[in-house]
Scaffold this motif. Structure first.
Motif, PDB file in Angstrom:
ATOM      1  N   TRP A   1     -15.695   8.662  -5.605  1.00 18.73           N
ATOM      2  CA  TRP A   1     -15.946   7.217  -5.705  1.00 18.73           C
ATOM      3  C   TRP A   1     -17.165   6.809  -4.883  1.00 18.73           C
ATOM      4  N   GLU A   2     -17.294   7.425  -3.712  1.00 15.03           N
ATOM      5  CA  GLU A   2     -18.478   7.110  -2.896  1.00 15.03           C
ATOM      6  C   GLU A   2     -19.757   7.516  -3.613  1.00 15.03           C
TER       7      GLU A   2
ATOM      8  N   GLU B   1     -20.556   5.021  -6.203  1.00 14.42           N
ATOM      9  CA  GLU B   1     -21.188   3.873  -5.543  1.00 14.42           C
ATOM     10  C   GLU B   1     -22.653   4.131  -5.245  1.00 14.42           C
ATOM     11  N   ASP B   2     -22.923   5.303  -4.677  1.00 15.64           N
ATOM     12  CA  ASP B   2     -24.319   5.640  -4.333  1.00 15.64           C
ATOM     13  C   ASP B   2     -25.193   5.645  -5.583  1.00 15.64           C
TER      14      ASP B   2
ATOM     15  N   ILE C   1     -25.890   2.060  -6.652  1.00 18.10           N
ATOM     16  CA  ILE C   1     -26.822   1.387  -5.739  1.00 18.10           C
ATOM     17  C   ILE C   1     -28.232   1.936  -5.949  1.00 18.10           C
TER      18      ILE C   1
ATOM     19  N   THR D   1     -22.292  -3.589  -7.217  1.00 17.77           N
ATOM     20  CA  THR D   1     -21.733  -2.237  -7.192  1.00 17.77           C
ATOM     21  C   THR D   1     -20.313  -2.254  -6.645  1.00 17.77           C
ATOM     22  N   THR D   2     -20.115  -2.959  -5.543  1.00 19.76           N
ATOM     23  CA  THR D   2     -18.794  -3.022  -4.920  1.00 19.76           C
ATOM     24  C   THR D   2     -17.786  -3.634  -5.889  1.00 19.76           C
TER      25      THR D   2
ATOM     26  N   VAL E   1     -17.086  -1.016  -8.755  1.00 19.78           N
ATOM     27  CA  VAL E   1     -16.294   0.139  -8.326  1.00 19.78           C
ATOM     28  C   VAL E   1     -14.870  -0.290  -7.978  1.00 19.78           C
ATOM     29  N   ASP E   2     -14.736  -1.439  -7.328  1.00 19.78           N
ATOM     30  CA  ASP E   2     -13.395  -1.923  -6.989  1.00 19.78           C
ATOM     31  C   ASP E   2     -12.542  -2.120  -8.242  1.00 19.78           C
TER      32      ASP E   2
END
Ligand code: GDP
Length: 301
Positions: free
Chosen positions: A33-34, A37-38, A41, A50-51, A54-55
């Protein structure tokens, strides 16, 4: 259209590939997941969007319990499309309003592709049977009026310009709108100068152009041209312009030159106005209406 799609796909596939590689790795753990996100971004989507994305994707994966690639990909598309706001009105004001032409002002930092965009837009409108007139109010850059007149000749529309360098841009804009009213054209498109290093001067100049045009006509559309390759810097520029004039739509130029398609979402959120057109190359046919569905497909597929 096929060709434009292929180009758009090429410009955005890096994002899609990165995400798909992660999603298809199976078992979306914290680390995966990180990385998602990367990747988002890095595509210039912006931290906030992005947050959010992903959430809600994580929530769906945990609630509905699916992790197979096809399902997650489908959800990713849905969430991205929601961020692109497909319901926004992306039409360009280009029909006569009562007894006057539509007036479109094109603004942006020098080098972003303003003049080229005016030329390409004129071509699109001529193809739709509109009578178009161009105004060369970028009187600061010596070659700008020549460049615009060349586009005018190529597309077969007249260009109103000053016969001397350094003329008052507002005077040229006034003359262009006046000519447009007298000639009873459908739409007047006005190119402007964008010297960002002198922010106060720029805002004063644009403010004056606007006031002078408004002595004869309303301004129906203010298109802000942003270079997609400048990423988050472009957003800062966008802010300056939106303080000087009431931007009604964004043209994202040079989208063919970047894999960072996320900038579409970021700029719409920043300015609260839709991306209406995208530039996909230097040629006369390389301007397309922004199509949210095609855009998301190009990113994810
Ligand atoms: P202005 O100073 O903002 O009027 O910018 P110009 O219209 O002169 O464009 C600057 C450069 O960007 C020129 O070399 C254009 O051909 C190029 N350009 C404009 N739009 C696009 C686009 O959508 N894609 C690509 N690759 N180049 C573009």
């Amino acid at each position: 259209l096929q060709r434009l799609r292929a180009r758009l796909a090429r410009s955005n596939s890096a994002l899609g590939k990165g995400l798909l590689a992660l999603l298809s790795r199976g078992g979306l753990d914290e680390e995966a997941w990180e990385e998602v996100e990367d990747t988002l971004i890095a595509s210039d989507l912006g931290v906030e969007a992005t947050t959010e994305l992903v959430d809600s994707l994580r929530r769906r994966v945990s609630v509905e319990g699916a992790t197979d690639e096809a399902t997650v990909r489908g959800w990713l598309k849905e969430e991205l499309l929601a961020l692109v706001q497909p319901g926004l009105d992306r039409r360009i004001a280009s029909s006569r309003v009562g007894d006057r032409p539509a007036v479109i002002l094109v603004v942006g930092v020098n080098g972003t592709g303003k003049t080229t965009t005016v030329g390409k837009l004129a071509r699109v409108l001529v193809a739709e049977d509109r009578d178009v007139l161009l105004g060369a109010a970028d009187t600061f850059r010596a070659a700008a009026a020549d460049q615009l007149a060349t586009w005018g000749d190529r597309v077969g529309v007249p260009t109103v310009r000053s016969d001397r360098d350094g003329a008052d841009p507002a005077a040229v804009a006034f003359d262009a709108v006046k000519a447009g009213i007298e000639e009873e054209v459908d739409v007047v498109i006005i190119d402007t100068a964008g010297r960002l290093h002198n922010k106060v001067g720029l805002m004063d100049e644009l403010g004056k152009v606007k006031r002078v045009i408004e002595k004869q006509s309303e301004i129906d559309e203010v298109l802000l041209v942003l270079d997609a390759t400048t990423g988050q810097n472009g957003l800062q520029q966008a802010k300056v312009f939106s303080e000087a004039v009431n931007v009604t739509g964004i043209v994202l130029s040079k989208l063919d030159g970047t894999a960072k398609g996320g900038i579409v979402v970021a700029v719409q959120r920043q300015l609260g106005v839709p991306v209406k057109l995208v530039g996909l190359g230097e040629g006369p046919d390389d301007l397309a209406p922004f199509d949210p569905e095609a855009f998301v497909d190009a990113i994810v597929d």
